[in-house]
Write a protein that holds these residues in place. Structure first.
Motif, PDB file in Angstrom:
ATOM      1  N   LEU A 105      -4.575 -63.501 -23.702  1.00  0.00           N
ATOM      2  CA  LEU A 105      -6.219 -63.129 -24.318  1.00  0.00           C
ATOM      3  C   LEU A 105      -6.091 -62.513 -25.675  1.00  0.00           C
ATOM      4  O   LEU A 105      -7.087 -62.574 -26.404  1.00  0.00           O
ATOM      5  N   THR A 156      -7.534 -64.890 -28.385  1.00  0.00           N
ATOM      6  CA  THR A 156      -7.424 -66.290 -27.975  1.00  0.00           C
ATOM      7  C   THR A 156      -8.797 -66.923 -27.628  1.00  0.00           C
ATOM      8  O   THR A 156      -9.778 -65.965 -27.369  1.00  0.00           O
ATOM      9  N   SER A 157      -8.946 -67.940 -27.190  1.00  0.00           N
ATOM     10  CA  SER A 157     -10.365 -68.676 -26.689  1.00  0.00           C
ATOM     11  C   SER A 157     -10.710 -67.899 -25.309  1.00  0.00           C
ATOM     12  O   SER A 157     -11.803 -67.666 -25.175  1.00  0.00           O
ATOM     13  N   SER A 158      -9.614 -67.703 -24.488  1.00  0.00           N
ATOM     14  CA  SER A 158      -9.825 -67.024 -23.137  1.00  0.00           C
ATOM     15  C   SER A 158     -10.300 -65.731 -23.404  1.00  0.00           C
ATOM     16  O   SER A 158     -11.118 -65.072 -22.894  1.00  0.00           O
ATOM     17  N   GLU A 213     -11.927 -64.630 -26.149  1.00  0.00           N
ATOM     18  CA  GLU A 213     -13.404 -64.847 -26.524  1.00  0.00           C
ATOM     19  C   GLU A 213     -14.254 -64.961 -25.558  1.00  0.00           C
ATOM     20  O   GLU A 213     -15.283 -64.457 -25.577  1.00  0.00           O
ATOM     21  N   GLU A 214     -13.955 -65.836 -24.575  1.00  0.00           N
ATOM     22  CA  GLU A 214     -14.766 -66.050 -23.718  1.00  0.00           C
ATOM     23  C   GLU A 214     -14.933 -64.697 -22.644  1.00  0.00           C
ATOM     24  O   GLU A 214     -16.282 -64.355 -22.151  1.00  0.00           O
ATOM     25  N   ILE A 215     -13.808 -63.836 -22.432  1.00  0.00           N
ATOM     26  CA  ILE A 215     -14.186 -62.674 -21.768  1.00  0.00           C
ATOM     27  C   ILE A 215     -15.162 -61.653 -22.365  1.00  0.00           C
ATOM     28  O   ILE A 215     -15.945 -61.260 -22.061  1.00  0.00           O
ATOM     29  N   ALA A 247     -17.317 -62.438 -24.721  1.00  0.00           N
ATOM     30  CA  ALA A 247     -18.862 -62.885 -24.809  1.00  0.00           C
ATOM     31  C   ALA A 247     -19.322 -62.775 -23.611  1.00  0.00           C
ATOM     32  O   ALA A 247     -20.572 -62.199 -23.170  1.00  0.00           O
ATOM     33  N   ASN A 248     -18.757 -62.950 -22.155  1.00  0.00           N
ATOM     34  CA  ASN A 248     -19.391 -62.291 -20.965  1.00  0.00           C
ATOM     35  C   ASN A 248     -19.776 -61.182 -20.736  1.00  0.00           C
ATOM     36  O   ASN A 248     -20.511 -60.802 -20.160  1.00  0.00           O
TER      37      ASN A 248
END
Length: 66
Positions: A24, A42-44, A46-48, A50-51
């Motif tokens: 992460l 990381t991109s993962s 950032e995704e978390i 954002a959610n």
């Protein structure tokens, strides 16, 4: 960073290790200070984030309509 979060440096190290193990965050050498590391999502990660913000925002709208 650990002072801002009011935890010990050992606690912060452990938390960062866990986030890094889950891919992460990544630690990057600080070009201005060889003793320090910078932390980057990381991109993962950032995704978390954002959610999480999406859920918080949705909850806030439902409880406090504009």
């Amino acid at each position: 960073m650990f002072k801002d979060m009011m935890v010990t440096s050992g606690t912060m190290t452990h938390r960062l290790q866990q986030l890094e193990k889950r891919k992460l965050i990544e630690r990057i050498a600080d070009p201005n200070d060889k003793r320090s590391l910078m932390v980057k999502l990381t991109s993962s990660g950032e995704e978390i984030i954002a959610n999480v913000f999406l859920h918080i925002f949705t909850w806030k709208i439902s409880y406090f309509p504009i």
